[in-house]
Motif scaffolding. Structure first.
Motif, short mmCIF file in Angstrom:
data_model
loop_
_atom_site.label_atom_id
_atom_site.label_comp_id
_atom_site.label_asym_id
_atom_site.label_seq_id
_atom_site.Cartn_x
_atom_site.Cartn_y
_atom_site.Cartn_z
N ALA A 148 0.82 -1.21 0.00
CA ALA A 148 0.00 0.00 0.00
C ALA A 148 0.86 1.26 0.00
O ALA A 148 0.36 2.36 -0.26
CB ALA A 148 -0.92 0.01 1.22
N SER A 151 4.92 0.27 -4.83
CA SER A 151 4.17 -0.39 -5.90
C SER A 151 5.04 -1.39 -6.64
O SER A 151 6.13 -1.05 -7.10
CB SER A 151 3.63 0.65 -6.89
N SER A 156 -1.96 -4.70 -8.09
CA SER A 156 -2.80 -3.51 -8.03
C SER A 156 -4.10 -3.75 -7.27
O SER A 156 -4.51 -2.92 -6.45
CB SER A 156 -3.11 -3.00 -9.44
N ALA A 157 -4.76 -4.86 -7.53
CA ALA A 157 -6.05 -5.12 -6.88
C ALA A 157 -5.85 -5.40 -5.39
O ALA A 157 -6.53 -4.81 -4.54
CB ALA A 157 -6.76 -6.29 -7.56
N SER A 160 -4.80 -2.25 -3.57
CA SER A 160 -5.88 -1.27 -3.47
C SER A 160 -6.79 -1.58 -2.29
O SER A 160 -7.26 -0.67 -1.59
CB SER A 160 -6.69 -1.25 -4.76
N GLY A 163 -4.97 -0.45 0.75
CA GLY A 163 -5.02 1.00 0.87
C GLY A 163 -6.35 1.45 1.47
O GLY A 163 -6.40 2.35 2.32
N ALA A 164 -7.43 0.80 1.04
CA ALA A 164 -8.75 1.11 1.59
C ALA A 164 -8.81 0.79 3.08
O ALA A 164 -9.39 1.55 3.88
CB ALA A 164 -9.83 0.32 0.84
#
Length: 253
Positions: A148, A151, A156-157, A160, A163-164
């Motif tokens: 997070a 990179s 990516s998924a 993400s 990160g949420a």
């Protein structure tokens, strides 16, 4: 009623969750773990918890099935009453998860939804479901990832969702502060557990590459994370709130 505090670790039957559970027992807590399908591994972890002086409970939970959460809460309450004569836990550690590697171009909607249901939506609504089971003055620890912050292609998924989770954790800290409930995120770097086992076995050179990108010169191990989570479930960490704690040995510093 037991005077020991109680921690719930989702996905506590294996990998990082297993080490968290053992470290929590070492710190003097009783531990409830959840497992998805491997009851045998869960019971083995309960035995290890009890070897460390804690009392353990294992309860089945499918972290992607939000509609099952009320039933899980009922089972949890029954087990807590039966074993500890209480209906509350003091700490919730949202650890359950799985890995996924796929480029932006190749990630399917099905894979994306599965990641979201376990790593974000499941965490959000399980926490919501258990809010009145969580004792005032307790804590929530959500597990994120070094991905997070930095990179790497192919994540990516997964990243993400993490990160949420980090944003969600800050909101938990803000909204639950009136109840003196703390919320923090622990973000592991690359860890040598069954989470990454297949990848490391298929491409052993990856381990050397990760070590070369890490200031301490090695890949992380489960015990590098479990002790940090356990620390956050003690009074020594009472003033840590709304924080992201990365445990990556200095990866990409």
């Amino acid at each position: 009623m037991s005077t020991k505090k109680i921690a719930l670790v989702t996905g506590g039957s294996r990998g990082l969750g297993k080490d968290m559970a053992i470290n929590l027992a070492k710190r003097g807590l009783n531990v409830v773990i959840t497992y998805n399908s491997n009851a045998k591994a869960a019971l083995e972890t309960v035995e290890l918890i009890e070897k460390e002086g804690g009392n353990g409970i294992a309860i089945q939970l499918d972290a992607r099935n939000i509609k099952s959460f009320v039933g899980f809460k009922n089972s949890l309450t029954e087990e807590l009453q039966s074993k500890f004569n209480t209906s509350s836990i003091h700490y919730l550690i949202n650890n359950a998860g799985f890995g996924h590697e796929g480029s932006v171009a190749n990630t399917t909607e099905e894979a994306f939804d599965d990641l979201m249901n376990v790593h974000f939506k499941g965490v959000y609504f399980l926490t919501q479901t258990l809010l009145d089971t969580l004792a005032d003055g307790g804590g929530i620890i959500n597990i994120s990832s070094g991905l997070a912050r930095f990179s790497l292609p192919g994540y990516s998924a997964y990243a993400s969702m993490k990160g949420a989770i980090e944003v969600y954790t800050r909101y938990l800290a803000k909204e639950l502060g009136a109840r003196k409930i703390k919320a923090n995120t622990v973000a592991p770097g690359a860890i040598n557990t069954d989470f990454n086992k297949d990848r490391f076995e298929q491409a052993p050179q990856v381990v050397d590459i990760i070590a070369s990108l890490t200031a301490l010169g090695r890949v992380g191990e489960s015990e590098d994370i479990g002790s940090i989570v356990a620390f956050l479930c003690t009074e020594d960490a009472a003033w840590i709130n709304g924080q992201r704690i990365e445990a990556s040995g200095g990866m990409f510093v």
